[in-house]
Design an enzyme around this catalytic site. Structure first.
Site, short mmCIF file in Angstrom:
data_model
loop_
_atom_site.label_atom_id
_atom_site.label_comp_id
_atom_site.label_asym_id
_atom_site.label_seq_id
_atom_site.Cartn_x
_atom_site.Cartn_y
_atom_site.Cartn_z
N VAL A 1 -7.72 4.78 -2.92
CA VAL A 1 -7.90 3.33 -3.03
C VAL A 1 -8.09 2.65 -1.69
O VAL A 1 -8.34 1.44 -1.65
CB VAL A 1 -6.73 2.67 -3.78
CG1 VAL A 1 -6.64 3.20 -5.20
CG2 VAL A 1 -5.41 2.86 -3.04
N ALA B 1 3.45 -3.37 -6.09
CA ALA B 1 4.72 -2.65 -5.96
C ALA B 1 5.18 -2.74 -4.52
O ALA B 1 4.66 -2.07 -3.64
CB ALA B 1 4.53 -1.19 -6.37
N TYR C 1 6.39 2.50 6.66
CA TYR C 1 6.53 2.13 5.25
C TYR C 1 6.97 0.68 5.11
O TYR C 1 6.38 -0.09 4.35
CB TYR C 1 7.53 3.06 4.57
CG TYR C 1 7.67 2.83 3.08
CD1 TYR C 1 6.60 3.02 2.22
CD2 TYR C 1 8.90 2.45 2.54
CE1 TYR C 1 6.74 2.82 0.85
CE2 TYR C 1 9.05 2.25 1.17
CZ TYR C 1 7.96 2.44 0.33
OH TYR C 1 8.10 2.24 -1.02
N THR D 1 0.42 12.48 -3.15
CA THR D 1 1.81 12.73 -3.53
C THR D 1 1.98 12.74 -5.04
O THR D 1 3.01 13.19 -5.53
CB THR D 1 2.77 11.66 -2.93
OG1 THR D 1 2.37 10.37 -3.38
CG2 THR D 1 2.75 11.71 -1.41
N GLY E 1 -9.20 -7.35 -3.87
CA GLY E 1 -10.61 -7.68 -4.01
C GLY E 1 -11.12 -7.39 -5.41
O GLY E 1 -11.89 -8.17 -5.98
#
Length: 319
Positions: free
Chosen positions: A60, A117, A148, A36, A105
């Site tokens: 990630v 966030a 979400y 996005t 980690g």
């Protein structure tokens, strides 16, 4: 020189954070898989030839490797608008769970401080108004928005687990509705939708009867609050948002007036589990961080409108 990793750094908020941390003298590693995000948001940092800025295209939810020392990790990777997380439900859940795990980690391995966030959506359709950080929320875990809401609630739980069990320095920001330049025109949120519709002379789409409320914070104010939180000693969640509450119908009418459009309003059914109210209680931010929003909505909207006109290829309005 402090060294900072910002995941989701090519997104709307992440790119503004890259700017702020570069201005603060940090070396910044911007990591994004561009699902996005958009490199257009950070191309000015490439053009400056800044040797303190590096972009890494990476997901990630996979193992994160960053060579050398690291002082701060800001985990902002996640679809954040309804149109995105409804179209990308699995990716949203994965980045909230696996992505947060990988980021924590890394922070543990590097002895770095991590800021997560989170979002006002952890409060769901709230029964407490305005929303304070000690409110546990009213969330439908199996509704369409749950991908979400619950991803962020899980991310908060994991962050606090790493803080308590591993001693990782962590911070959690609960972000309320934020707007400003670099928002995607097609991201489905109220402000870009209203602005693009008004500039195109189309009816503005209001869901429900428009009586539901939101509180809009300009991006510069949000970034300042996030920076203050990161540098503070506060490990409990902190709301960052502008408590100036407005109904969606009033907000749409405000956009019509601002753009000088002759657009009308059109009403559509309210999406399932859409929150009826949203307003942050910012007492903790004010007392702990010394933070309050400084940008008036009228001024912030003018700056955002200038950006949207440019993005849509429209001539700037003469001052």
């Amino acid at each position: 020189m402090p060294r900072t990793l910002i995941t989701g750094g090519a997104g709307f908020l992440g790119s503004h954070l890259c700017d702020r941390f570069i201005d603060e003298g940090h070396e910044v590693i911007c990591m994004d898989n561009l699902i996005t995000g958009d490199t257009q948001n950070i191309e000015h940092l490439f053009e400056l030839g800044n040797d303190r800025f590096r972009f890494v295209k990476h997901d990630v939810t996979d193992f994160i490797h960053v060579g050398g020392e690291l002082d701060y990790v800001l985990h902002f990777a996640s679809p954040a608008s309804p149109i995105d997380y409804l179209e990308l439900p699995i990716q949203t859940l994965k980045v909230g769970a696996l992505g947060t795990h990988k980021a924590l980690g890394l922070a543990k391995a590097k002895d770095a401080r991590l800021l997560l966030a989170s979002t006002s959506e952890v409060y769901g359709d709230p029964e407490i108004h305005p929303q304070k950080e000690d409110y546990w929320g009213n969330v439908n875990p199996i509704g369409p928005r749950g991908v979400y809401d619950e991803a962020k609630r899980f991310a908060e739980a994991m962050t606090m687990a790493y803080h308590r069990y591993h001693g990782v320095e962590t911070r959690i920001v609960r972000i309320f509705n934020t707007y400003g330049p670099r928002m995607r025109i097609d991201d489905g949120r109220a402000l870009p939708t209203f602005m693009s519709q008004a500039l195109n002379g189309e009816p503005l789409t209001v869901y429900g009867d428009g009586s539901q409320t939101r509180s809009f914070c300009f991006v510069d104010d949000l970034v300042d609050g996030i920076f203050r939180l990161l540098m503070s000693d506060e490990s409990d969640p902190v709301n960052i948002g502008n408590p100036d509450e407005i109904t969606i119908k009033e907000f749409a009418e405000e956009i019509i007036e601002l753009t000088g459009s002759d657009s009308s309003l059109t009403f559509e059914p309210l999406p399932k589990d859409d929150p009826q109210v949203r307003q942050p209680d910012i007492t903790r931010a004010r007392e702990v961080l010394g933070w309050t929003p400084a940008v008036d909505r009228k001024d912030g909207l003018k700056r955002t409108l200038d950006y949207f006109r440019k993005e849509m290829g429209l001539a700037p309005v003469e001052a």
